[in-house]
Design an enzyme around this catalytic site. Structure first.
Site, PDB file in Angstrom:
ATOM      1  N   TRP A   1      40.072  23.201   5.963  1.00  0.00           N
ATOM      2  CA  TRP A   1      41.182  23.259   5.007  1.00  0.00           C
ATOM      3  C   TRP A   1      41.358  21.933   4.282  1.00  0.00           C
ATOM      4  O   TRP A   1      41.638  21.911   3.079  1.00  0.00           O
ATOM      5  CB  TRP A   1      42.465  23.712   5.699  1.00  0.00           C
ATOM      6  CG  TRP A   1      42.396  25.159   6.066  1.00  0.00           C
ATOM      7  CD1 TRP A   1      42.368  25.690   7.325  1.00  0.00           C
ATOM      8  CD2 TRP A   1      42.279  26.287   5.163  1.00  0.00           C
ATOM      9  NE1 TRP A   1      42.261  27.059   7.256  1.00  0.00           N
ATOM     10  CE2 TRP A   1      42.203  27.453   5.952  1.00  0.00           C
ATOM     11  CE3 TRP A   1      42.234  26.411   3.770  1.00  0.00           C
ATOM     12  CZ2 TRP A   1      42.087  28.729   5.393  1.00  0.00           C
ATOM     13  CZ3 TRP A   1      42.117  27.683   3.215  1.00  0.00           C
ATOM     14  CH2 TRP A   1      42.049  28.825   4.023  1.00  0.00           C
TER      15      TRP A   1
ATOM     16  N   ASP B   1      49.548  19.277   4.776  1.00  0.00           N
ATOM     17  CA  ASP B   1      49.403  20.731   4.818  1.00  0.00           C
ATOM     18  C   ASP B   1      49.704  21.142   6.258  1.00  0.00           C
ATOM     19  O   ASP B   1      48.895  20.918   7.151  1.00  0.00           O
ATOM     20  CB  ASP B   1      47.979  21.122   4.416  1.00  0.00           C
ATOM     21  CG  ASP B   1      47.713  22.615   4.579  1.00  0.00           C
ATOM     22  OD1 ASP B   1      48.632  23.363   4.975  1.00  0.00           O
ATOM     23  OD2 ASP B   1      46.569  23.028   4.291  1.00  0.00           O
TER      24      ASP B   1
ATOM     25  N   LYS C   1      51.039  32.112   8.849  1.00  0.00           N
ATOM     26  CA  LYS C   1      50.522  31.724  10.153  1.00  0.00           C
ATOM     27  C   LYS C   1      51.652  31.758  11.177  1.00  0.00           C
ATOM     28  O   LYS C   1      51.567  32.438  12.177  1.00  0.00           O
ATOM     29  CB  LYS C   1      49.910  30.316  10.103  1.00  0.00           C
ATOM     30  CG  LYS C   1      48.924  30.097   8.953  1.00  0.00           C
ATOM     31  CD  LYS C   1      47.627  30.856   9.135  1.00  0.00           C
ATOM     32  CE  LYS C   1      46.785  31.009   7.879  1.00  0.00           C
ATOM     33  NZ  LYS C   1      46.354  29.815   7.215  1.00  0.00           N
TER      34      LYS C   1
HETATM   35  C1  LIG Z   1      45.553  29.505   5.986  1.00  0.00           C
HETATM   36  C2  LIG Z   1      45.594  28.081   5.591  1.00  0.00           C
HETATM   37  C3  LIG Z   1      45.543  27.689   4.242  1.00  0.00           C
HETATM   38  C4  LIG Z   1      45.411  28.671   3.115  1.00  0.00           C
HETATM   39  O1  LIG Z   1      46.596  29.357   2.951  1.00  0.00           O
HETATM   40  P1  LIG Z   1      46.779  30.411   1.764  1.00  0.00           P
HETATM   41  O2  LIG Z   1      48.224  30.778   1.917  1.00  0.00           O
HETATM   42  O3  LIG Z   1      45.835  31.531   2.021  1.00  0.00           O
HETATM   43  O4  LIG Z   1      46.499  29.723   0.488  1.00  0.00           O
HETATM   44  C5  LIG Z   1      45.600  26.338   3.954  1.00  0.00           C
HETATM   45  N1  LIG Z   1      45.710  25.417   4.925  1.00  0.00           N
HETATM   46  C6  LIG Z   1      45.750  25.761   6.225  1.00  0.00           C
HETATM   47  C7  LIG Z   1      45.862  24.686   7.261  1.00  0.00           C
HETATM   48  C8  LIG Z   1      45.700  27.098   6.602  1.00  0.00           C
HETATM   49  O5  LIG Z   1      45.740  27.442   7.895  1.00  0.00           O
END
Ligand SMILES: *Cc1c(COP(=O)(O)O)cnc(C)c1O
Length: 360
Positions: A102, A172, A196
């Site tokens: 990511w 993030d 998540k």
């Molecule tokens: C799932 C995830 C993403 C992507 O998320 P989207 O909502 O599909 O854009 C980005 N960063 C992390 C750490 C993730 O687990």
């Protein structure tokens, strides 16, 4: 009806109490005679849902008053662009700490808008550890420093807050958001896609320090413009109403669990059990350095790859769903977010022990 233990990395399992509340509210939200999906986002009912969700989130995370909380669309991936567009200001470069897939994606997207520098990366170690802060090569003139607090695919998590000096720290937190208390004030921006640990897909939380607003590039799409969205209470256009509402129910569930300290304790216990079992076995293994292991996503390998398909098939029959690892690391991955009960982890360990006895 039979609910399974769902170990999906995302969209992921939600608390059963939240789903039951959604079911009860579905046709008629609190005597309005309509579903949350059907109401105007400008009406009294939805505005109260939205405000309550923000208040509960602020309370849970102890968000300081000098931060805005936004509920946006476009996922965490949208924020891969949103961050450079809003935060760079007059700076031409940003520092990225890359500890998994990511972080790599975030760096690549930001590369469309600025000079991306890699302050630290663990790719040559297969993303199995965290780079110590002392090894970070931060640039003095970076617009911000970006890191991924939990790498969902590799199962690598920061259990410490990086120090970016005077440069805004951006995280993030998609896959460990609200899994433990966080020092919000150490960050300029925190963002997280909901699917998540917080709710259904469709809503993305952005927490941004107010002094970082008002420096977006002129060509920033309005829906990604933090200042414009803050001024419009995240309703510059139609927000993801239903996902926002379900996230709000999850915040209330978290408060009933005792808040983030309590859920963090439970998460730590769940993870320790699972890693402890894996480490005590010759049949299963996890490649991540102990100090960098995620309490949310636990990847593991079987001693013999040829048994993977059988493992998944039998696990599925035992009510243990979605354990297949990401294709880039192979093997298995058990995502054990807030909503995964401790009994689910116990059931997984029992199954793994039995599988090893029969196949090891
Ligand atoms: C799932 C995830 C993403 C992507 O998320 P989207 O909502 O599909 O854009 C980005 N960063 C992390 C750490 C993730 O687990």
């Amino acid at each position: 009806m039979a609910r399974v233990y769902n170990f999906s990395a995302g969209p992921a399992t939600l608390p059963e109490e939240v789903l039951e509340q959604v079911r009860d509210d579905l046709l008629d939200w609190r005597g309005t005679g309509m579903s949350v999906m059907e109401m105007s986002h400008r009406g009294k009912a939805f505005v109260s849902i939205a405000e309550q969700a923000e208040a509960d989130l602020r309370e849970l995370l102890a968000v300081p008053d000098d931060y805005e909380v936004l509920f946006l669309q476009g996922g965490a991936a949208g924020q891969f662009a949103g961050v450079p567009l809003n935060i760079l200001g007059d700076k031409a470069a940003a520092d990225y700490v890359v500890t998994g897939n990511w972080g790599k994606k975030a760096r690549k997207e930001a590369g469309k808008y600025c000079d991306v520098r890699t302050a630290a990366a663990t790719e040559d170690q297969g993303f199995t550890d965290l780079p110590p802060q002392s090894a970070w090569d931060l640039s003095a003139n970076a617009g911000y420093v970006h890191y991924t607090s939990n790498e969902t695919i590799q199962g690598v998590e920061f259990d410490w807050t990086p120090d970016s000096g005077d440069v805004p720290l951006v995280s993030d937190m998609s896959s460990n958001f609200l899994s433990k208390p966080v020092d919000v004030a150490a960050h300029g921006v925190i963002y997280a896609g909901a699917q998540k640990n917080v709710g259904p897909a469709g809503v993305t939380v952005v927490i941004v320090r107010k002094d970082l607003l008002g420096r977006a590039r002129a060509d920033t799409p309005m829906v990604l413009d933090y200042q414009a969205q803050a001024e419009a209470d995240s309703m510059l256009n139609t927000p993801p109403c239903f996902a926002w509402y379900v996230a709000g129910l999850t915040f209330q569930w978290l408060k009933r669990q005792g808040g983030l300290e309590a859920i963090a304790e439970r998460n730590a216990r769940k993870a320790e059990k699972l890693y402890g079992f894996i480490d005590g076995s010759d049949f299963y293994s996890n490649p991540v350095a102990p100090g960098a292991r995620s309490r949310m996503n636990v990847p593991f390998l079987l001693a013999d790859d040829n048994l993977n398909a059988t493992f998944l098939e039998e696990a599925d029959k035992a009510g243990l769903s979605t354990l297949k690892g990401h294709r880039s690391v192979g093997g298995m991955r058990a995502s054990i977010y807030n909503a995964m009960p401790e009994a689910g982890v116990d059931a997984l360990i029992d199954f793994m022990r039995d599988f090893e006895r029969r196949n090891g």
